[in-house]
Design a protein around this motif. Structure first.
Motif, short mmCIF file in Angstrom:
data_model
loop_
_atom_site.label_atom_id
_atom_site.label_comp_id
_atom_site.label_asym_id
_atom_site.label_seq_id
_atom_site.Cartn_x
_atom_site.Cartn_y
_atom_site.Cartn_z
N LYS A 114 0.81 -1.22 0.00
CA LYS A 114 0.00 0.00 0.00
C LYS A 114 0.84 1.26 0.00
CE LYS A 114 -4.17 -1.97 2.14
NZ LYS A 114 -5.14 -1.83 3.23
N GLU A 115 1.97 1.25 0.69
CA GLU A 115 2.79 2.45 0.74
C GLU A 115 3.27 2.86 -0.65
OE1 GLU A 115 5.97 2.17 3.56
OE2 GLU A 115 4.67 2.78 5.22
N LEU A 116 3.75 1.90 -1.42
CA LEU A 116 4.20 2.22 -2.77
C LEU A 116 3.02 2.61 -3.65
CD1 LEU A 116 6.52 2.50 -4.69
CD2 LEU A 116 6.41 0.05 -5.17
N ALA A 117 1.86 1.99 -3.41
CA ALA A 117 0.65 2.35 -4.16
C ALA A 117 0.33 3.83 -3.94
CB ALA A 117 -0.52 1.48 -3.72
N TYR A 118 0.39 4.28 -2.70
CA TYR A 118 0.07 5.68 -2.41
C TYR A 118 1.17 6.62 -2.89
CZ TYR A 118 -4.27 4.84 0.03
OH TYR A 118 -5.58 4.52 0.32
N GLN A 119 2.40 6.15 -2.95
CA GLN A 119 3.46 6.98 -3.52
C GLN A 119 3.18 7.23 -4.99
OE1 GLN A 119 7.60 6.25 -2.43
NE2 GLN A 119 8.15 6.31 -4.59
N ASN A 120 2.77 6.20 -5.71
CA ASN A 120 2.39 6.38 -7.11
C ASN A 120 1.19 7.29 -7.25
OD1 ASN A 120 4.09 4.59 -9.01
ND2 ASN A 120 3.63 3.20 -7.34
N LEU A 121 0.22 7.14 -6.35
CA LEU A 121 -0.95 8.02 -6.38
C LEU A 121 -0.53 9.47 -6.14
CD1 LEU A 121 -4.01 8.52 -6.47
CD2 LEU A 121 -4.08 8.02 -4.01
N GLY A 122 0.41 9.69 -5.22
CA GLY A 122 0.90 11.04 -4.97
C GLY A 122 1.53 11.67 -6.19
N GLN A 123 2.24 10.85 -6.97
CA GLN A 123 2.83 11.36 -8.21
C GLN A 123 1.75 11.75 -9.21
OE1 GLN A 123 6.04 7.94 -8.08
NE2 GLN A 123 6.67 9.43 -9.63
N VAL A 124 0.70 10.94 -9.30
CA VAL A 124 -0.40 11.27 -10.20
C VAL A 124 -1.12 12.54 -9.73
CG1 VAL A 124 -2.61 10.49 -11.13
CG2 VAL A 124 -0.71 8.88 -10.94
N CYS A 125 -1.29 12.69 -8.42
CA CYS A 125 -1.90 13.91 -7.89
C CYS A 125 -1.10 15.14 -8.32
CB CYS A 125 -1.98 13.84 -6.36
SG CYS A 125 -3.22 12.70 -5.72
N HIS A 126 0.22 15.04 -8.26
CA HIS A 126 1.09 16.13 -8.69
C HIS A 126 0.79 16.50 -10.14
CE1 HIS A 126 5.27 18.08 -8.77
NE2 HIS A 126 4.84 18.16 -10.02
N LEU A 127 0.66 15.49 -10.99
CA LEU A 127 0.40 15.74 -12.41
C LEU A 127 -0.95 16.42 -12.63
CD1 LEU A 127 1.66 12.32 -13.84
CD2 LEU A 127 2.85 14.52 -13.94
N LEU A 128 -1.96 15.96 -11.91
CA LEU A 128 -3.28 16.57 -12.04
C LEU A 128 -3.27 17.99 -11.50
CD1 LEU A 128 -6.17 16.17 -13.00
CD2 LEU A 128 -6.73 15.21 -10.76
N GLU A 129 -2.53 18.22 -10.42
CA GLU A 129 -2.40 19.58 -9.87
C GLU A 129 -1.80 20.54 -10.89
OE1 GLU A 129 -1.80 17.74 -5.39
OE2 GLU A 129 -0.10 18.67 -6.41
N ASP A 130 -0.87 20.05 -11.67
CA ASP A 130 -0.23 20.91 -12.67
C ASP A 130 -1.20 21.35 -13.77
OD1 ASP A 130 2.29 21.28 -11.67
OD2 ASP A 130 3.22 19.63 -12.77
#
Length: 420
Positions: A146-162
């Motif tokens: 789950k930790e790595l799953a949420y790390q990947n989700l955090g990266q996607v959040c960054h992209l959507l924020e941009d």
């Protein structure tokens, strides 16, 4: 083809050299705390965890994203200790800006089918760039990581924020500039900087009074395209330029930058023969001076303009006729970045809403809620059954008599009519 490859290769080397100078949204404070953090707070607040995050159905998201900056993360003078970030979702929102990754953080919603910026020969749009990360989040979650799953989700959040940053939807690489929108959002990474403190308080106020709501996300692609389109439309300025010093501009652009204003627009014809004439917005820059338009330019020959140095653009009025907006700015004396981030364009709150929605969409997808697969009804001694196959899209079924099984209605709570 060889020339295109050569140009792309040279540009890639240039990007590698200057990547540290590209003004993206700050990835120390803006991305991890102001954007992802506030989105996490919105998700928790709106799902029962306002007083106690553990009461939210999405507490697991809270366990992987910081709402507030962790202690000792800011070490002073604009320096931050990444090792203090132990929540992997937040870490993902930080590391997505590492190296040359930001070259893939752009998405032009009006440039299908690739939606790429002008340097698309060596990069992909942010939506495509994020798809492997999005899939990895699902795969790692299914594998129990789950930790790595949420790390990947955090990266996607960054992209959507941009996609709520105007340069990222207008193909504006914004290198070395201090006048762009992202620099306005966080003037300095030093949290002791007075202007930075003022801006962070402003963003807090936007969240508190903006009444943000979790955006219902229906698909990964739709989230990116909807938000990029909103940002693009909110930050384009309608206008018509004239090669006439007495009447250089009409439309919204003319109402915003009037003669005698703090930021005025004028037409300059150095030798009075027009061929090398150009337009100039005071404190902002030039359009078509010596054939270049690096400070502001027309987008897609559409009669709309984008201003890169928006921090220095202080209009007499803020006008967006297509959206019914006309606001006097004589007293407020704000740059257009102010109106883009807050009222009336609300890019910061819009970001919170979509990121909270994306977090919810991910969690709901990997944690399907309980649902009925079978309903049995016993009525007047007759047994009826219905089965659902949700994987095949069956959401309703007609109850039919079950003649294969003998049932004793008296055994069901002593009732002749019962639903099991």
């Amino acid at each position: 083809m060889r020339n295109k490859f050569l140009i792309a290769s040279v540009f890639l080397m240039f990007i590698m050299l200057i990547s540290g100078f590209v003004f993206a949204h700050d990835n120390k404070v803006m991305h991890p705390i102001t954007l992802s953090g506030k989105a996490t707070k919105l998700l928790i607040d709106k799902t029962g965890g306002g007083n106690n995050p553990q009461e939210s159905s999405y507490y697991e998201v809270y366990e992987n994203f910081y709402i507030n900056m962790p202690a000792d993360y800011h070490t002073g003078n604009g320096n931050f200790d990444r090792s203090k970030i132990t929540k992997k979702g937040t870490l993902g929102s930080i590391i997505e800006d590492d190296g040359t990754r930001p070259t893939n953080h752009f998405l032009n919603p009006y440039n299908p089918p690739n939606y790429e910026p002008w340097w698309g020969a060596i990069a992909v749009n942010s939506m495509e760039w994020g798809k492997p990360l999005w899939q990895a989040a699902f795969d790692e979650y299914a594998n129990g990581n789950k930790e790595l799953a949420y790390q990947n989700l955090g990266q996607v959040c960054h992209l959507l924020e941009d996609t709520t940053s105007p340069p990222h939807v207008h193909g504006d690489f914004h290198v070395f500039g201090s006048g762009n929108y992202e620099k306005w959002c966080l003037p300095s990474a030093d949290l002791n900087n007075a202007e930075t403190q003022q801006r962070l308080i402003y963003f807090e106020d936007l969240y508190n009074i903006g009444n943000p709501q979790i955006k219902a996300i229906t698909s990964y692609n739709s989230a990116f395209l909807e938000l990029a389109t909103y940002t693009y439309d909110a930050t384009k300025i309608q206008g018509h330029l004239n090669r006439d010093a007495s009447n250089p501009v009409e439309g919204d652009l003319g109402q915003m930058f009037i003669p005698g204003g703090v930021t005025y627009l004028n037409y300059v014809d150095p030798d009075l023969i027009d061929w090398n004439g150009y337009w100039h917005i005071a404190n902002v820059g030039y359009y078509e001076r010596f054939g270049f338009s690096d400070d502001w330019w027309e987008i897609n020959s559409s009669g709309y303009y984008y201003i890169e140095n928006c921090n220095y653009a202080i209009p007499d009025r803020y006008v967006n006729t297509a959206r019914g907006i006309n606001i006097d700015n004589v007293q407020a004396h704000q740059s257009i970045s102010y109106y883009w981030a807050g009222y009336p364009e609300n890019l910061i709150v819009k970001t919170d809403e979509y990121i909270a929605g994306l977090m919810k969409y991910f969690y709901d997808s990997v944690n399907e809620p309980p649902y009925a697969k079978q309903v049995t009804v016993i009525q007047s001694g007759t047994c009826y059954d219905a089965f659902w196959d949700w994987a095949q899209g069956q959401t309703s079924r007609t109850l039919t008599p079950d003649t294969q099984q003998a049932r004793n209605p008296q055994a069901v709570s002593g009732q002749n009519d019962a639903i099991i």
